[in-house]
Design an enzyme around this catalytic site. Structure first.
Site, PDB file in Angstrom:
ATOM      1  N   ASN A   7       6.412 -47.574 -13.767  1.00 20.30           N
ATOM      2  CA  ASN A   7       7.276 -48.696 -13.402  1.00 20.30           C
ATOM      3  C   ASN A   7       8.706 -48.159 -13.466  1.00 20.30           C
ATOM      4  O   ASN A   7       9.289 -48.066 -14.547  1.00 20.30           O
ATOM      5  CB  ASN A   7       7.047 -49.829 -14.404  1.00 20.30           C
ATOM      6  N   ARG A  91       4.400 -49.446  -9.666  1.00 18.29           N
ATOM      7  CA  ARG A  91       4.794 -50.835  -9.463  1.00 18.29           C
ATOM      8  C   ARG A  91       5.911 -50.826  -8.423  1.00 18.29           C
ATOM      9  O   ARG A  91       6.898 -50.100  -8.565  1.00 18.29           O
ATOM     10  CB  ARG A  91       5.326 -51.428 -10.765  1.00 18.29           C
ATOM     11  N   HIS A 180       5.970 -61.415  -9.824  1.00 27.44           N
ATOM     12  CA  HIS A 180       4.977 -61.357 -10.919  1.00 27.44           C
ATOM     13  C   HIS A 180       3.551 -61.417 -10.375  1.00 27.44           C
ATOM     14  O   HIS A 180       2.625 -61.799 -11.092  1.00 27.44           O
ATOM     15  CB  HIS A 180       5.096 -62.557 -11.890  1.00 27.44           C
ATOM     16  N   ARG A 241      18.009 -66.579 -16.739  1.00 28.88           N
ATOM     17  CA  ARG A 241      18.146 -67.141 -15.377  1.00 28.88           C
ATOM     18  C   ARG A 241      17.829 -68.637 -15.402  1.00 28.88           C
ATOM     19  O   ARG A 241      16.953 -69.065 -16.157  1.00 28.88           O
ATOM     20  CB  ARG A 241      17.173 -66.444 -14.418  1.00 28.88           C
ATOM     21  N   GLU A 384      -0.307 -55.940 -16.752  1.00 22.06           N
ATOM     22  CA  GLU A 384       0.039 -55.503 -15.387  1.00 22.06           C
ATOM     23  C   GLU A 384      -0.298 -54.035 -15.165  1.00 22.06           C
ATOM     24  O   GLU A 384      -0.722 -53.654 -14.078  1.00 22.06           O
ATOM     25  CB  GLU A 384       1.531 -55.754 -15.131  1.00 22.06           C
TER      26      GLU A 384
END
Ligand code: ADP
Length: 403
Positions: A7, A91, A180, A241, A384
């Site tokens: 990643n 990823r 996601h 956020r 993940e």
């Protein structure tokens, strides 16, 4: 098959090395401060051992080259040689409308990922750097791209179009993409299996609640809707956020003298739980600890759960009912209080939380709804990296079978 999962961010790369059907984690870790002073590689082993090395790392090629040299050090007993790495799974944040599945990263795919950088300027370029570096250092290992947006590509136009002039979609690809996806896909597949709806019709809502948060509505295995949009700003309240806001707020703040870059920083880094708690913390654990004494911490928690509750209601309506609700990500897996507050009052939808099971259900796969609940509610830890490794193995296996 041994698979390296990467990643790649702008100044760091997270990695995992997995073996035998991807279930076995050999080691995992982080390369940090790439392109800065104080570069370092940290490796963790499943038995708790840790290995750290420091070296300034000029760029992604130097960083990955260094990591691979560490991985073959005889004293660490990780790999005998680099040829033991059968494939690399990357990823990749944005696959736009080009990718609804993972792909082998050939020249054409790299070109497409590069072209999609305009949609994800902070993410696709560093993802690409990691891929290019691996190609150079491990030329014989196939590279596979697993996209955050891919699982959501089944969304119908009625979910993914914004009600703004059509030409913005046609010219620039302005639409809702969702993110996601690798996590939603993983927890959805587990939920379907755990609830016995593997090959049956299913209406499932998956909530991934980490630093970034999103929820997806999945109908019979296909995403019908998800809360993140053109970028990962839309939807649920997150660590820093805001999720959904009125877009007119931006022009209002410009009129008040804010620079656009300042406003974007405010929305990316200073909003959400951090903003609501008046700068106290973006970390749900801290807010929960302080929520009895600090009214802003309490408010941040309440707004977070209320927004999530609204989305669950909306998605139950979109799906025409709900069979399963899943909580995942650091907050979803770790906080019984958040799960309880979110589901409180949703009994009319058939969601009944069992308090004892919920309190006992953190950090592991657990059914936390009452036996009488029409909706099965699960905690499912996401993984993940495991999903990326499995996708990589699948694609490389297909190629080998077709040869
Ligand atoms: P990322 O999205 O970076 O992978 P995580 O999935 O690790 O992040 O989630 C981080 C969030 O999870 C933080 O807000 C953290 O406070 C929260 N979290 C982790 N464990 C718990 C817990 N036991 N209770 C409440 N929140 C938790």
């Amino acid at each position: 098959m041994k698979i390296l999962v990467l990643n790649s961010g702008s100044s760091s790369v997270k990695f995992q090395l997995r073996n035998s059907g991807c279930e076995e984690l050999i080691c995992k870790g982080l390369i940090e401060r790439i392109g800065e002073k104080g570069g370092a590689v940290h490796i963790k082993f499943p038995d708790g051992r840790q290995h750290d090395e420091e070296l300034d790392l000029e760029d992604h090629i130097k960083a990955l080259d260094y990591l691979l040299k560490v991985l073959v050090k005889p004293e660490l007993d990780i790999l005998g040689s680099l040829s033991e790495i059968d494939a690399v799974g990357h990823r990749v944040v944005h696959g736009g409308e080009s990718y609804s599945k993972s792909v082998l990263l050939n020249d054409e795919a790299l070109k497409t990922i590069d072209e999609l950088s305009g949609l994800a300027p902070l993410h696709n370029p560093p993802n690409l750097k990691g891929i290019l570096a691996c190609r150079e250092i491990l030329p014989n290992a196939p590279q596979v791209g697993v996209f955050d947006t891919a699982f959501h590509q089944t969304m119908p136009q009625s979910s993914f179009m914004y009600a703004i002039p059509r030409e913005l979609y046609d010219k620039f690809g302005v639409r809702r993409y969702g993110f996601h996806g690798t996590s939603h896909s993983f927890i959805h597949t587990r939920a379907r299996k755990l609830s016995g709806l593997d090959d049956k019709p299913s209406k499932i809502a998956t909530a991934h609640l980490g630093n970034g948060c999103s929820i997806a509505a999945v109908l019979n295995g296909e995403v019908l809707d998800t809360s993140m949009g053109f970028t990962p700003l839309e939807g649920l309240v997150m660590g820093t956020r805001p999720g959904d806001i009125d877009p007119a707020l931006i022009s209002f703040l410009v009129e008040k003298g804010y620079e656009l870059s300042e406003i974007m920083k405010l929305l990316q880094k200073k909003s959400g739980l951090l903003g609501l708690s008046n700068g106290l913390s973006n970390d749900m654990r801290t807010l929960l600890e302080k929520s009895e004494r600090d009214k802003n911490a309490r408010l941040a928690f309440e707004v977070f759960c209320y927004r999530l509750k609204k989305y669950i209601g909306a998605y139950a309506a979109a799906l025409g009912g709900l069979d399963v609700l899943v909580f995942s990500g650091g907050i979803g897996e770790g906080s019984a209080v958040v799960r309880n507050e979110t589901c409180r009052g949703l009994e009319f939808l058939g969601i009944e939380i069992d308090e004892e099971k919920n309190n006992d259900g953190s950090g592991k796969e657990a059914l936390i709804s009452k036996d009488s609940s029409n909706v099965k509610v699960y905690v499912i830890p996401t993984n993940e990296e495991l999903m990326i490794a499995k996708e990589t193995e699948l694609i490389v296996g297909d190629i080998q079978n077709s040869q």
